[in-house]
Design a protein around this motif. Sequence first.
Motif, PDB file in Angstrom:
ATOM      1  N   GLY A 218       0.789  -1.227   0.000  1.00 20.64           N
ATOM      2  CA  GLY A 218       0.000   0.000   0.000  1.00 20.64           C
ATOM      3  C   GLY A 218       0.814   1.265   0.000  1.00 20.64           C
ATOM      4  O   GLY A 218       0.427   2.246  -0.613  1.00 20.64           O
ATOM      5  N   LEU A 219       1.954   1.314   0.696  1.00 16.28           N
ATOM      6  CA  LEU A 219       2.779   2.515   0.737  1.00 16.28           C
ATOM      7  C   LEU A 219       3.944   2.364  -0.217  1.00 16.28           C
ATOM      8  O   LEU A 219       4.683   1.385  -0.161  1.00 16.28           O
ATOM      9  CB  LEU A 219       3.303   2.778   2.150  1.00 16.28           C
ATOM     10  CG  LEU A 219       4.209   3.993   2.292  1.00 16.28           C
ATOM     11  CD1 LEU A 219       3.430   5.267   1.978  1.00 16.28           C
ATOM     12  CD2 LEU A 219       4.792   4.056   3.680  1.00 16.28           C
ATOM     13  N   LEU A 220       4.079   3.324  -1.098  1.00 13.31           N
ATOM     14  CA  LEU A 220       5.156   3.295  -2.078  1.00 13.31           C
ATOM     15  C   LEU A 220       6.025   4.521  -1.823  1.00 13.31           C
ATOM     16  O   LEU A 220       5.514   5.643  -1.738  1.00 13.31           O
ATOM     17  CB  LEU A 220       4.553   3.336  -3.486  1.00 13.31           C
ATOM     18  CG  LEU A 220       5.511   2.978  -4.591  1.00 13.31           C
ATOM     19  CD1 LEU A 220       4.836   1.993  -5.503  1.00 13.31           C
ATOM     20  CD2 LEU A 220       5.888   4.200  -5.352  1.00 13.31           C
ATOM     21  N   ASP A 221       7.323   4.328  -1.679  1.00 11.71           N
ATOM     22  CA  ASP A 221       8.243   5.414  -1.338  1.00 11.71           C
ATOM     23  C   ASP A 221       9.416   5.377  -2.302  1.00 11.71           C
ATOM     24  O   ASP A 221      10.215   4.442  -2.285  1.00 11.71           O
ATOM     25  CB  ASP A 221       8.721   5.240   0.109  1.00 11.71           C
ATOM     26  CG  ASP A 221       9.323   6.497   0.687  1.00 11.71           C
ATOM     27  OD1 ASP A 221       9.396   7.511  -0.018  1.00 11.71           O
ATOM     28  OD2 ASP A 221       9.719   6.462   1.858  1.00 11.71           O
ATOM     29  N   LEU A 222       9.508   6.387  -3.180  1.00 17.07           N
ATOM     30  CA  LEU A 222      10.626   6.504  -4.116  1.00 17.07           C
ATOM     31  C   LEU A 222      11.539   7.619  -3.627  1.00 17.07           C
ATOM     32  O   LEU A 222      11.074   8.718  -3.331  1.00 17.07           O
ATOM     33  CB  LEU A 222      10.129   6.873  -5.514  1.00 17.07           C
ATOM     34  CG  LEU A 222       9.755   5.765  -6.458  1.00 17.07           C
ATOM     35  CD1 LEU A 222       9.219   6.349  -7.754  1.00 17.07           C
ATOM     36  CD2 LEU A 222      10.901   4.864  -6.749  1.00 17.07           C
ATOM     37  N   HIS A 223      12.814   7.346  -3.587  1.00 17.00           N
ATOM     38  CA  HIS A 223      13.791   8.314  -3.119  1.00 17.00           C
ATOM     39  C   HIS A 223      14.937   8.319  -4.124  1.00 17.00           C
ATOM     40  O   HIS A 223      15.511   7.270  -4.404  1.00 17.00           O
ATOM     41  CB  HIS A 223      14.280   7.893  -1.722  1.00 17.00           C
ATOM     42  CG  HIS A 223      15.168   8.888  -1.093  1.00 17.00           C
ATOM     43  ND1 HIS A 223      16.500   8.678  -0.936  1.00 17.00           N
ATOM     44  CD2 HIS A 223      14.918  10.112  -0.582  1.00 17.00           C
ATOM     45  CE1 HIS A 223      17.041   9.720  -0.342  1.00 17.00           C
ATOM     46  NE2 HIS A 223      16.098  10.605  -0.125  1.00 17.00           N
ATOM     47  N   PHE A 224      15.269   9.496  -4.684  1.00 12.59           N
ATOM     48  CA  PHE A 224      16.380   9.556  -5.632  1.00 12.59           C
ATOM     49  C   PHE A 224      17.060  10.911  -5.559  1.00 12.59           C
ATOM     50  O   PHE A 224      16.522  11.882  -5.058  1.00 12.59           O
ATOM     51  CB  PHE A 224      15.937   9.227  -7.063  1.00 12.59           C
ATOM     52  CG  PHE A 224      14.953  10.197  -7.655  1.00 12.59           C
ATOM     53  CD1 PHE A 224      15.384  11.246  -8.445  1.00 12.59           C
ATOM     54  CD2 PHE A 224      13.596  10.048  -7.454  1.00 12.59           C
ATOM     55  CE1 PHE A 224      14.482  12.129  -8.995  1.00 12.59           C
ATOM     56  CE2 PHE A 224      12.693  10.921  -8.002  1.00 12.59           C
ATOM     57  CZ  PHE A 224      13.134  11.971  -8.781  1.00 12.59           C
ATOM     58  N   HIS A 225      18.279  10.933  -6.071  1.00 16.42           N
ATOM     59  CA  HIS A 225      19.141  12.103  -6.045  1.00 16.42           C
ATOM     60  C   HIS A 225      19.498  12.437  -7.494  1.00 16.42           C
ATOM     61  O   HIS A 225      19.825  11.546  -8.269  1.00 16.42           O
ATOM     62  CB  HIS A 225      20.404  11.746  -5.244  1.00 16.42           C
ATOM     63  CG  HIS A 225      21.348  12.879  -5.069  1.00 16.42           C
ATOM     64  ND1 HIS A 225      21.168  13.838  -4.113  1.00 16.42           N
ATOM     65  CD2 HIS A 225      22.473  13.210  -5.723  1.00 16.42           C
ATOM     66  CE1 HIS A 225      22.152  14.703  -4.182  1.00 16.42           C
ATOM     67  NE2 HIS A 225      22.955  14.340  -5.159  1.00 16.42           N
ATOM     68  N   HIS A 226      19.450  13.719  -7.864  1.00 18.48           N
ATOM     69  CA  HIS A 226      19.787  14.134  -9.220  1.00 18.48           C
ATOM     70  C   HIS A 226      20.864  15.207  -9.153  1.00 18.48           C
ATOM     71  O   HIS A 226      20.702  16.213  -8.473  1.00 18.48           O
ATOM     72  CB  HIS A 226      18.554  14.683  -9.947  1.00 18.48           C
ATOM     73  CG  HIS A 226      18.837  15.104 -11.352  1.00 18.48           C
ATOM     74  ND1 HIS A 226      18.972  14.203 -12.368  1.00 18.48           N
ATOM     75  CD2 HIS A 226      19.042  16.324 -11.888  1.00 18.48           C
ATOM     76  CE1 HIS A 226      19.230  14.864 -13.489  1.00 18.48           C
ATOM     77  NE2 HIS A 226      19.284  16.148 -13.205  1.00 18.48           N
TER      78      HIS A 226
END
Length: 159
Positions: free
Chosen positions: A141-149
């Motif tokens: 149910g919980l979707l967490d995307l973490h990224f660095h640009h």
Amino acid sequence: MNRFLLIFLVWIFTAGCGWFVLSGQPPAPAPQPDLHPAPAFRTLRLEITSSFDMAADPFALNPSQDSGLQIYENGVLQKSLSELKAEDTPLFLESRIAAASVEYRIRASAGEPPLRPQALRVRVFENGLLRKDLSGWSQDGLLDLHFHHSFGSEAEHGF
């Protein structure tokens, strides 16, 4: 005596002309470098596509669970949507950034644990060019995307 005076005057005139020509204008002072240059802004565009509805379910077993989409840029909440349908995506978010790099965190939830896997796709465009294409899948149910640009040359950009 007139002859010596004439030679002396010619000598003074010649030396004065030579000094005037050789001295010229003083050189202009070199421009001082700007110690605080204005930041160069870069434009990033996020395209967020969802395979599920992020709206609260009125028939959910636990209606207190959070649902919706939150987008954080460098730890600061930029956008929060609580009623987002999958058919309303892709969602576009444009940012002007002065820093050399930026960190994003995208949280999405449909509230109740889903019956099937859910997906969220994020594409990052810099000046109209695709730089990152990320997908996240969730079973709970919980979707967490973490990224660095990071900004820089094209060789520095990776997927």
